[in-house]
Design an enzyme around this catalytic site. Sequence first.
Site, mmCIF file in Angstrom:
data_model
loop_
_atom_site.group_PDB
_atom_site.id
_atom_site.type_symbol
_atom_site.label_atom_id
_atom_site.label_comp_id
_atom_site.label_asym_id
_atom_site.label_seq_id
_atom_site.Cartn_x
_atom_site.Cartn_y
_atom_site.Cartn_z
ATOM 1 N N TYR A 185 -1.754 11.299 1.607
ATOM 2 C CA TYR A 185 -2.244 11.264 0.231
ATOM 3 C C TYR A 185 -2.208 12.668 -0.376
ATOM 4 O O TYR A 185 -1.791 12.851 -1.522
ATOM 5 C CB TYR A 185 -3.678 10.739 0.191
ATOM 6 C CG TYR A 185 -3.807 9.259 0.433
ATOM 7 C CD1 TYR A 185 -4.041 8.383 -0.621
ATOM 8 C CD2 TYR A 185 -3.710 8.732 1.715
ATOM 9 C CE1 TYR A 185 -4.165 7.022 -0.403
ATOM 10 C CE2 TYR A 185 -3.832 7.368 1.946
ATOM 11 C CZ TYR A 185 -4.056 6.524 0.885
ATOM 12 O OH TYR A 185 -4.170 5.180 1.099
ATOM 13 N N ASP A 213 0.845 -1.193 0.000
ATOM 14 C CA ASP A 213 0.000 0.000 0.000
ATOM 15 C C ASP A 213 0.889 1.255 0.000
ATOM 16 O O ASP A 213 1.820 1.341 -0.791
ATOM 17 C CB ASP A 213 -0.959 -0.039 1.196
ATOM 18 C CG ASP A 213 -2.093 0.967 1.073
ATOM 19 O OD1 ASP A 213 -3.071 0.670 0.352
ATOM 20 O OD2 ASP A 213 -2.003 2.035 1.682
ATOM 21 N N HIS A 267 -5.404 -7.593 0.004
ATOM 22 C CA HIS A 267 -4.554 -6.422 0.194
ATOM 23 C C HIS A 267 -3.796 -6.451 1.521
ATOM 24 O O HIS A 267 -2.700 -5.901 1.608
ATOM 25 C CB HIS A 267 -5.440 -5.172 0.117
ATOM 26 C CG HIS A 267 -4.690 -3.890 0.006
ATOM 27 N ND1 HIS A 267 -3.883 -3.591 -1.070
ATOM 28 C CD2 HIS A 267 -4.620 -2.814 0.835
ATOM 29 C CE1 HIS A 267 -3.356 -2.375 -0.905
ATOM 30 N NE2 HIS A 267 -3.780 -1.895 0.238
#
Length: 460
Positions: A371, A225, A427
Amino acid sequence: MLKLLLALVGGVTFTLWFVSRPPNPSTLPKLDPEQWWGPEKLKGKANNSIRPFKIEFTDKMIQDLKRRLDNFRPPPPPLEGVAQNYGFNSKLLEEWRKYWRDQYPFKARETFLNQFPQFKTNIQGLDVHFIHVKPKVPAGVKVLPLLVLHGWPGSVVEFYESIPLLARQAPGYDFAFEVIVPSLPGYGFTDAAVRPGLGCAQAAVLLRNLMHRLGHKQFYMQGGDMGSIIGTNMVTLFPDEVLGFHSNMLLARNTRSILLTLLGALYPPLIMPAHQAHRMYPLGTFVANMTLEMGYLHMHATKPDTLGVGLSDSPLGLLAYIFEKFSTGTRFDFRAREDAGLLQFYSKEHLLDNVMIYWVSNAKTTAMRLYAETFNKAHIALNIDSYQTTVPTWALQAINDFYHPPTLLRTKFVNFLGHTELPDGGHFIALEKPDVFSQDVFKAVKEFVEYREGSKKTEL
């Protein structure tokens, strides 16, 4: 006609490929290794020592959490038969509310979360939290430093089942790992920057400095990730320091990989094995799935503080937001399950432990800011993704996760040594399948060691 079309597209692709050559490594941007991210008033006064740390669930915090769970105002009921297709189904919230309030063993989980040695040290103005486990091995067994990086909406909790497996000698291997698992900047118990600019590239610098602080000028690395994005930046910026990079979300984000992706849309076997083509093609299906699942990224990258207000105030809002991604991130088809599939692979305690890390530290907003600091003009202008890296690399590719075939990966990772294709898994593979995850890290690092030993012999 098809042959003519392929020839035409191939010619255009080759031309574009030629003009999109990776830039010369000498032009790689130089980031300030001492850039200060903490309060200016603490500059020159920070405590650079390595200090023991323990996670604490105080009685005051627990009482406040239970009060908020008691005062929860239920949302409108979900539409009939939608399962998780509109997001986390609110029918599930009452069960989780009662469990969290009345059955989650706060003090026992506090002890569980403190089972490994944890520390803090100040790096570039930020107190960085990390787990540090040194193996106990017989004489003659090598100990290799391994930096392990989590992502969102995970935390260091993702690796609690894997750490004991990594920090011991596995059968068939002559080494074990000294495992360092930091909380990313702004996540968990690591401080957040007080000013804009700390994206994944800058986080790579900071975490590389952490390894130096611990005495490791060279080390191996694992990341998934956001940890994979930080890791990719690190192996690009510091190729002489990272001895090998293992990732369970390895991606190549450059012009050449885009061109190959478009070429593969016409005839997938040009770039990937036929049995994997469904993971990327048809492109319309892939884009549709990304549109369904990536809305959170746009919010994080643009308005994290707005979203963070509700998530910092409502524990069940935080739970729903995180659990939705744990559900779909584990299996795409869990969108169709009324129970979200959460307990098929994880325990209630493990899932809530991860939520508790965010709740206790009040780190939801600051985590999302990573982000905003990465997917912006300033960070993209660094153009780091376009540079190749010589660090030996390995990919663990679970079927229910993002995927790039080796053809694409080699546009970025020149020494891509191999990959493991998992027919299942998602994930959060380190938490879902710790045995598979740890074994693959051992396998990859053995390849890294042999590759480097072979390179030395060749040089001689």
